[in-house]
Design a protein around this motif. Structure first.
Motif, short mmCIF file in Angstrom:
data_model
loop_
_atom_site.label_atom_id
_atom_site.label_comp_id
_atom_site.label_asym_id
_atom_site.label_seq_id
_atom_site.Cartn_x
_atom_site.Cartn_y
_atom_site.Cartn_z
N ALA A 269 38.39 45.30 44.38
CA ALA A 269 38.49 44.59 43.11
C ALA A 269 37.14 44.57 42.39
O ALA A 269 37.07 44.76 41.17
CB ALA A 269 38.98 43.16 43.36
N LEU A 270 36.06 44.39 43.15
CA LEU A 270 34.72 44.41 42.57
C LEU A 270 34.39 45.78 42.02
O LEU A 270 33.84 45.91 40.91
CB LEU A 270 33.70 44.00 43.63
N LEU A 271 34.73 46.84 42.77
CA LEU A 271 34.46 48.21 42.31
C LEU A 271 35.23 48.51 41.03
O LEU A 271 34.70 49.17 40.13
CB LEU A 271 34.86 49.21 43.40
N ALA A 272 36.47 48.02 40.93
CA ALA A 272 37.24 48.22 39.69
C ALA A 272 36.53 47.60 38.51
O ALA A 272 36.46 48.20 37.42
CB ALA A 272 38.63 47.59 39.85
N GLY A 273 35.97 46.40 38.70
CA GLY A 273 35.23 45.76 37.63
C GLY A 273 33.99 46.55 37.23
O GLY A 273 33.68 46.70 36.04
N VAL A 274 33.29 47.11 38.22
CA VAL A 274 32.10 47.91 37.95
C VAL A 274 32.48 49.18 37.17
O VAL A 274 31.79 49.57 36.22
CB VAL A 274 31.38 48.28 39.26
N LEU A 275 33.56 49.82 37.58
CA LEU A 275 34.01 51.02 36.88
C LEU A 275 34.30 50.74 35.41
O LEU A 275 33.87 51.47 34.51
CB LEU A 275 35.28 51.58 37.55
N LEU A 276 35.03 49.67 35.16
CA LEU A 276 35.41 49.34 33.79
C LEU A 276 34.20 48.90 32.95
O LEU A 276 34.15 49.13 31.74
CB LEU A 276 36.46 48.23 33.78
N ALA A 277 33.22 48.29 33.61
CA ALA A 277 32.06 47.77 32.88
C ALA A 277 30.98 48.82 32.62
O ALA A 277 30.36 48.83 31.54
CB ALA A 277 31.46 46.59 33.66
N LEU A 278 30.77 49.73 33.58
CA LEU A 278 29.63 50.63 33.49
C LEU A 278 29.96 52.06 33.09
O LEU A 278 29.10 52.76 32.57
CB LEU A 278 28.90 50.66 34.84
#
Length: 283
Positions: A269-278
């Motif tokens: 879930a954290l990696l998904a957020g990083v992908l969408l943000a960066l």
């Protein structure tokens, strides 16, 4: 950054993430934003190199299975002291074969239909989140079944077929994670042992990834594209992938003996957020 170092870093990332249920595709997409995009052959080849780690780790089990399958009686696994009978070996190997066959047929159908999602950030991020939820649900029900019925390590024919289908789904939906899809479908289908589900998922990956690498190699040979590959970089990345995958698998096999997969679902879930943000959505 030097090309050799780029390849080394990509190999290390692939080796660490291929067998942990956190999606190697998601990590490679992030890495390629800074290290450069790679060919299909490069990505599949370093995946196959990571699979070599499983061969090295399980070679004694594979040898014992082969000996028992060929008709020897009561082959003793030298590490676990497990006695592998002829009946068990033939049943287990045939189930591995069925899972692999289902994967091959499924992927041929998928390619024939042209059904393939692009390696874009948004669908991969969604797949990461869906996979995280799937992991929590699967392990919850497996734990309840284990408490009710005891630990079940047997791989049924249903599990073998579903594991094959899970590999197809992982191939179609980048970010799903092949290891996550196969391990947790086995848990949901009745194998309540994390160790047994993980072992079967990893062993099925051996013929699957080697076949995928061979298929891509033959396709590129037919199209005359092999000359465009940087073989030095591919060799560096492959070695790095195999070594780091060996370490990662050894660690995971110890970890799951006393821990659940919850930490991996949170990381997804954290990696998904990083992908969408960066990472740009168009990447």
């Amino acid at each position: 950054m030097p090309e050799a170092l780029n390849a080394l870093l990509l190999g290390i990332i692939e080796g660490i993430t291929e067998f942990l249920p956190i999606s190697s595709t998601g990590h490679l997409i992030i890495a390629e934003q800074w290290l450069g995009h790679r060919s299909v052959l490069f990505n599949v080849a370093i995946q196959a190199a990571a699979i070599l780690a499983v061969v090295f780790i399980y070679w004694r089990k594979l040898l014992a299975l082969a000996q028992a399958f060929m008709g020897r009686r009561d082959v003793l696994h030298p590490e676990t002291q497990e006695i592998i009978s002829v009946a068990f070996a033939r049943d287990f190997v045939l189930k591995l074969g069925v899972a692999f066959a289902v994967t091959v047929v499924g992927m041929l159908v998928v390619k024939k239909l042209g059904w393939e999602l692009p390696d874009k950030v948004r669908p991969i991020a969604y797949a990461l989140v869906i996979g995280a939820v799937w992991m929590v649900i699967a392990e919850h029900f497996a734990a309840k079944r284990a408490a009710r019925e005891g630990e079940r390590t047997r791989i049924t024919w249903t599990i073998a077929i579903l594991v094959g289908l899970a590999q197809v789904i992982a191939g179609v939906f980048p970010g799903t994670s092949r290891s996550a899809a196969t391990i947790f479908v086995a848990l949901l289908a009745g194998c309540t042992s994390r160790a047994a589900a993980t072992e079967f998922a990893f062993l099925v990956g051996i013929p699957t990834m080697f076949a995928a690498t061979g298929y891509e190699f033959l396709s590129l040979t037919k199209d005359g594209q092999l000359g465009q590959e940087n073989w030095t970089s591919l060799g560096i990345a492959s070695i790095a992938s195999a070594v780091t995958a060996f370490i990662a698998v050894k660690w995971l096999l110890r970890y799951i003996q006393t821990h659940r997969f919850t930490a991996f679902s949170m990381y997804r879930a954290l990696l998904a957020g990083v992908l969408l943000a960066l990472v740009p959505a168009a990447a």
